[in-house]
Design a protein around this motif. Structure first.
Motif, short mmCIF file in Angstrom:
data_model
loop_
_atom_site.label_atom_id
_atom_site.label_comp_id
_atom_site.label_asym_id
_atom_site.label_seq_id
_atom_site.Cartn_x
_atom_site.Cartn_y
_atom_site.Cartn_z
N UNK A 145 -11.93 -2.54 4.68
CA UNK A 145 -12.79 -2.76 3.52
C UNK A 145 -12.09 -2.44 2.20
N UNK A 146 -11.18 -1.45 2.23
CA UNK A 146 -10.49 -1.08 0.98
C UNK A 146 -8.97 -1.04 1.11
N UNK A 147 -8.46 -1.30 2.32
CA UNK A 147 -7.01 -1.34 2.52
C UNK A 147 -6.34 0.01 2.59
N UNK A 148 -7.11 1.09 2.73
CA UNK A 148 -6.55 2.43 2.80
C UNK A 148 -6.26 2.83 4.23
N UNK A 156 0.84 -1.18 0.00
CA UNK A 156 0.00 0.00 0.00
C UNK A 156 0.88 1.23 0.00
N UNK A 157 0.33 2.37 -0.33
CA UNK A 157 1.10 3.59 -0.43
C UNK A 157 0.40 4.72 0.31
N UNK A 213 9.49 3.60 -3.00
CA UNK A 213 9.06 4.87 -3.59
C UNK A 213 8.21 4.66 -4.83
N UNK A 214 7.71 3.45 -5.02
CA UNK A 214 6.91 3.18 -6.21
C UNK A 214 5.57 3.89 -6.15
N UNK A 215 5.00 4.16 -7.31
CA UNK A 215 3.66 4.73 -7.39
C UNK A 215 2.67 3.59 -7.56
N UNK A 216 1.41 3.91 -7.43
CA UNK A 216 0.39 2.87 -7.54
C UNK A 216 0.39 2.25 -8.94
#
Length: 427
Positions: free
Chosen positions: A44-47, A5-6, A408-411
């Motif tokens: 529910x959404x992993x955020x 996750x980010x 540092x990856x983006x989604x």
């Protein structure tokens, strides 16, 4: 498969530590911006969303640690300002106190919560680099280590208020003799502390001030005390198994040595074992294919910046992981001697032995953090190469890379940036 996750723009400066709570549903982060943030996971959404955010110290915050939930919702933080603070979460409805540190700047609601400062521990005479609560079966205790070389153990005397903490042990780790060797280790080299990111404005001045303070003249007259920040204490980790008593693994100085220290109420702290590559080279079973014989020819001074004691999970031995500034992740196998030999020191305890069972240099740069999973079967490490790497034991207890992910990856890059080792065999 590695799931990631980010969290975008978590802090306004370099993040220095992250720590999950006991259940893994909340995350505390700290930074050079002097703030602590507590994040809540939406299953529910992993955020992750910010639950609380406050200015915690007057300099960079170095480390965080959650207490066991049986004591309540308690967090400890250490800082470059030479202090350790204990925080407790309370609800607005149940607590009418004002909050001078500015926690939770959002408008209060009945369901909101805030973190209250319960205690400030000020005995350190240098940067406090690490803080960690003891396993809950030893009571509400915490250990700290700082650049003055001192390992300090505190015990809470009033768990209802969390305001009264007693300094039960204070020991100079670098000067503490090693029972497993003929003489204590000494540091012959010293290098200033380096950071992987440039600092500017107020953050730079605060960090510089803390570094200068830690080099005060008082340290030059203390045994085992270095004259630079890098000579001081770096990391600590408690043994998770109550059967062996109160044991702490700690790294201090730039000699690359980890000491296993026994804490006992009936006698002074003692070193049971010093883990060093120079102790018994013949016993090392190194699994890294990149390690060469030339590595051991000329010893190079380096600091062990992170240590993690694995949960035992029924093993007859212990696994201790270390991450160092020489770029290596090492896994040590530690256990009391089976031949009945005892130390000559006080108490006649059995001698402890340790050997390297894995040695990886895949990061190719300084390793800042190592951490085990809850069963002690998978090790993660984070280095200055910008990657988090996983290590896992295969059949025959041979440790191999289990995957890596760029921090540092983006989604959009997430799926492409996750590398898995097809040779890994699950337990």
């Amino acid at each position: 498969m590695i799931q990631t996750g980010l969290i975008q723009s978590a802090h306004n400066d370099l993040v220095t530590d992250v720590s999950y709570d006991f259940y893994g549903l909340r995350l505390a982060t700290c930074s050079l911006d002097q703030r602590i943030k507590v994040w809540q996971l939406d299953e529910s959404n992993g955020n992750w969303s910010v639950e609380d955010d406050w200015k915690a110290h007057d300099a960079a915050v170095s480390k965080l640690s959650w207490a066991h939930p049986e004591f309540g919702t308690i967090l400890a933080s250490s800082s470059f300002d030479r202090t350790v603070k204990v925080w407790e979460q309370t609800s607005y409805g149940a607590q009418g106190e004002s909050q001078p540190n500015g926690a939770s700047q959002q408008q209060p609601t009945p369901s909101s919560s805030r973190w209250m400062e319960r205690a400030v521990l000020v005995e350190a005479r240098g940067t406090v680099r690490a803080v960690e609560f003891a396993p809950h079966h030893f009571g509400l205790k915490l250990a700290t280590i700082s650049s003055d070389n001192q390992l300090r153990i505190y015990e809470c005397l009033e768990q209802s208020s969390l305001s009264n903490w007693q300094l039960s042990e204070e020991v100079d780790v670098l000067a503490l003799p090693s029972s497993s060797s003929q003489s204590s280790h000494s540091v012959a080299f010293a290098t200033p502390t380096q950071t992987s990111a440039a600092l500017d404005s107020a953050s730079a001045s605060l960090v510089a001030q803390a570094l200068q303070q830690s080099q005060a003249p008082f340290g030059q007259s203390r045994p085992g005390m270095g004259n630079r920040e890098a000579d001081g204490g770096w990391c600590i980790s408690w043994c998770k198994d109550r059967y062996w008593g109160e044991l702490i693994a700690t790294g201090c100085g730039i000699s690359g040595v980890i000491k296993i220290i026994q804490i006992s109420p009936s006698r002074r702290p003692a070193t049971l074992l010093a883990l060093t590559l120079d102790a018994s080279p013949a016993s090392h079973a190194v699994s890294s294919e990149t390690t060469t014989a030339a590595d051991a020819d000329v010893p190079t001074p380096y600091a062990v910046t992170s240590v993690a004691w694995a949960p035992s999970c029924g093993r007859s031995y212990h696994l201790i992981a270390t991450g160092s500034r020489d770029g290596h992740v090492r896994i040590w196998r530690v256990k009391p001697s089976e031949d009945g030999d005892v130390d000559d020191g006080e108490g006649g305890d059995p001698k402890w032995t340790g050997s390297v069972v894995a040695d990886f240099d895949h990061h190719k740069s300084a390793v800042g953090r190592v951490e085990w999973n809850i069963t002690g079967t998978v090790l993660s490490s984070a280095g200055n190469d910008g990657r988090v790497r996983l290590w896992k034991a295969t059949v025959g207890n041979v440790w191999r890379p289990a995957g890596s992910v760029g921090v540092e990856q983006t989604e959009d890059q997430q799926d492409a940036d996750v590398n898995m080792d097809e040779n890994v065999v699950a337990d």
